[in-house]
Design a protein around this motif. Structure first.
Motif, PDB file in Angstrom:
ATOM      1  N   GLU A 149       0.790  -1.206   0.022  1.00 61.06           N
ATOM      2  CA  GLU A 149      -0.097  -0.044  -0.139  1.00 61.06           C
ATOM      3  C   GLU A 149       0.747   1.342  -0.011  1.00 61.06           C
ATOM      4  N   ARG A 150       1.940   1.093   0.949  1.00 60.05           N
ATOM      5  CA  ARG A 150       2.721   2.454   0.863  1.00 60.05           C
ATOM      6  C   ARG A 150       3.510   2.528  -0.379  1.00 60.05           C
ATOM      7  N   TRP A 151       3.925   1.516  -1.216  1.00 59.46           N
ATOM      8  CA  TRP A 151       4.574   1.580  -2.384  1.00 59.46           C
ATOM      9  C   TRP A 151       3.611   2.278  -3.452  1.00 59.46           C
ATOM     10  N   ASN A 152       2.479   1.802  -3.380  1.00 60.49           N
ATOM     11  CA  ASN A 152       1.539   2.160  -4.375  1.00 60.49           C
ATOM     12  C   ASN A 152       1.139   3.810  -4.166  1.00 60.49           C
ATOM     13  N   TRP A 153       1.071   3.916  -2.825  1.00 55.01           N
ATOM     14  CA  TRP A 153       0.707   5.387  -2.505  1.00 55.01           C
ATOM     15  C   TRP A 153       2.096   6.283  -3.129  1.00 55.01           C
ATOM     16  N   TRP A 154       3.058   5.856  -2.909  1.00 52.47           N
ATOM     17  CA  TRP A 154       4.338   6.628  -3.428  1.00 52.47           C
ATOM     18  C   TRP A 154       4.316   6.699  -5.021  1.00 52.47           C
ATOM     19  N   LEU A 155       4.178   5.584  -5.749  1.00 50.26           N
ATOM     20  CA  LEU A 155       4.178   5.685  -7.069  1.00 50.26           C
ATOM     21  C   LEU A 155       2.956   6.349  -7.475  1.00 50.26           C
ATOM     22  N   GLY A 156       1.967   6.572  -6.970  1.00 54.73           N
ATOM     23  CA  GLY A 156       0.914   7.380  -7.376  1.00 54.73           C
ATOM     24  C   GLY A 156       1.362   8.825  -7.371  1.00 54.73           C
ATOM     25  N   ALA A 157       1.945   9.291  -6.309  1.00 55.09           N
ATOM     26  CA  ALA A 157       2.550  10.525  -6.002  1.00 55.09           C
ATOM     27  C   ALA A 157       3.672  10.559  -7.238  1.00 55.09           C
ATOM     28  N   LEU A 158       4.365   9.825  -7.679  1.00 50.94           N
ATOM     29  CA  LEU A 158       5.152   9.996  -8.731  1.00 50.94           C
ATOM     30  C   LEU A 158       4.467  10.106 -10.149  1.00 50.94           C
ATOM     31  N   GLU A 159       3.431   9.302 -10.266  1.00 47.16           N
ATOM     32  CA  GLU A 159       2.696   9.335 -11.468  1.00 47.16           C
ATOM     33  C   GLU A 159       2.170  10.704 -11.544  1.00 47.16           C
ATOM     34  N   PHE A 160       1.275  11.248 -10.602  1.00 46.99           N
ATOM     35  CA  PHE A 160       1.014  12.550 -10.514  1.00 46.99           C
ATOM     36  C   PHE A 160       2.132  13.790 -10.741  1.00 46.99           C
ATOM     37  N   ALA A 161       3.124  13.642 -10.264  1.00 50.40           N
ATOM     38  CA  ALA A 161       4.100  14.524 -10.557  1.00 50.40           C
ATOM     39  C   ALA A 161       4.778  14.516 -11.909  1.00 50.40           C
ATOM     40  N   TYR A 162       5.026  13.215 -12.284  1.00 50.12           N
ATOM     41  CA  TYR A 162       5.922  12.963 -13.430  1.00 50.12           C
ATOM     42  C   TYR A 162       5.290  12.342 -14.732  1.00 50.12           C
ATOM     43  N   GLY A 163       4.427  11.279 -14.427  1.00 48.74           N
ATOM     44  CA  GLY A 163       3.802  10.558 -15.285  1.00 48.74           C
ATOM     45  C   GLY A 163       4.790   9.323 -15.679  1.00 48.74           C
ATOM     46  N   GLY A 164       4.193   8.312 -15.880  1.00 47.43           N
ATOM     47  CA  GLY A 164       4.952   7.054 -16.237  1.00 47.43           C
ATOM     48  C   GLY A 164       5.546   5.991 -15.169  1.00 47.43           C
ATOM     49  N   TYR A 165       4.697   6.143 -14.100  1.00 48.17           N
ATOM     50  CA  TYR A 165       5.041   5.408 -13.125  1.00 48.17           C
ATOM     51  C   TYR A 165       3.981   4.089 -12.870  1.00 48.17           C
ATOM     52  N   ALA A 166       2.814   4.240 -13.533  1.00 48.44           N
ATOM     53  CA  ALA A 166       1.899   3.305 -13.165  1.00 48.44           C
ATOM     54  C   ALA A 166       2.216   1.823 -13.466  1.00 48.44           C
ATOM     55  N   GLU A 167       3.204   1.831 -14.512  1.00 48.81           N
ATOM     56  CA  GLU A 167       3.552   0.518 -14.487  1.00 48.81           C
ATOM     57  C   GLU A 167       4.528  -0.475 -13.462  1.00 48.81           C
ATOM     58  N   PHE A 168       4.837   0.667 -12.805  1.00 53.57           N
ATOM     59  CA  PHE A 168       5.722   0.196 -11.359  1.00 53.57           C
ATOM     60  C   PHE A 168       4.942  -0.208 -10.041  1.00 53.57           C
ATOM     61  N   GLN A 169       3.542   0.272 -10.539  1.00 50.23           N
ATOM     62  CA  GLN A 169       2.734  -0.321  -9.172  1.00 50.23           C
ATOM     63  C   GLN A 169       2.379  -1.598  -8.932  1.00 50.23           C
ATOM     64  N   LEU A 170       2.207  -2.026  -7.796  1.00 53.54           N
ATOM     65  CA  LEU A 170       2.133  -3.545  -7.460  1.00 53.54           C
ATOM     66  C   LEU A 170       0.639  -3.720  -7.339  1.00 53.54           C
ATOM     67  N   ARG A 171       0.253  -4.688  -8.347  1.00 54.99           N
ATOM     68  CA  ARG A 171      -0.957  -5.041  -8.621  1.00 54.99           C
ATOM     69  C   ARG A 171      -1.603  -6.236  -7.693  1.00 54.99           C
ATOM     70  N   ARG A 172      -0.533  -7.297  -7.565  1.00 52.69           N
ATOM     71  CA  ARG A 172      -0.877  -8.470  -6.914  1.00 52.69           C
ATOM     72  C   ARG A 172       0.637  -9.317  -6.637  1.00 52.69           C
ATOM     73  N   TRP A 173       0.429 -10.110  -5.534  1.00 51.23           N
ATOM     74  CA  TRP A 173       1.579 -10.780  -5.376  1.00 51.23           C
ATOM     75  C   TRP A 173       1.380 -12.180  -4.636  1.00 51.23           C
ATOM     76  N   GLU A 174       1.754 -13.173  -4.861  1.00 54.16           N
ATOM     77  CA  GLU A 174       1.782 -14.465  -4.311  1.00 54.16           C
ATOM     78  C   GLU A 174       2.559 -14.862  -3.063  1.00 54.16           C
ATOM     79  N   ASN A 175       2.183 -15.492  -2.253  1.00 53.10           N
ATOM     80  CA  ASN A 175       2.799 -16.037  -1.206  1.00 53.10           C
ATOM     81  C   ASN A 175       3.391 -17.442  -1.384  1.00 53.10           C
ATOM     82  N   LYS A 176       4.663 -17.459  -1.896  1.00 49.74           N
ATOM     83  CA  LYS A 176       5.502 -18.800  -2.497  1.00 49.74           C
ATOM     84  C   LYS A 176       6.226 -19.339  -1.322  1.00 49.74           C
TER      85      LYS A 176
END
Length: 93
Positions: free
Chosen positions: A66-93
């Protein structure tokens, strides 16, 4: 530029809780962002594990993802081009 230390970041993310899989997923995305060179180009700051932890500490709440996506959202707003680095899901392996 040194190679981004994803293991060091995963360890540093423990302060925000979450499980190991979540922390590893955030660390992989951070390494991908570092490898892209986009953050250095936009912010003129090297992306290090320590820098990421400091930035994520500014998030109002949440675990590592959640914190990572919050920061990336701020970077996306400021600069654009950061949405691709947001975390959408992860698996516990």
């Amino acid at each position: 530029m040194e190679e981004f230390d994803a293991e060091a970041l995963a360890a540093g993310l423990e302060t925000f809780g979450g499980d190991e899989a979540e922390r590893r997923a955030v660390a992989r995305h951070a390494r991908d962002l570092a490898d892209s060179g986009r953050y250095v180009e936009d912010a003129d700051v090297e992306l290090t594990p320590e820098h990421v932890v400091v930035q994520l500490a500014d998030a109002p709440e949440g675990g590592p993802a959640e914190r990572w996506n919050w920061w990336l959202g701020a970077l996306e707003f400021a600069y654009g081009g950061y949405a691709e680095f947001q975390l959408r899901r992860w698996e516990n392996k």
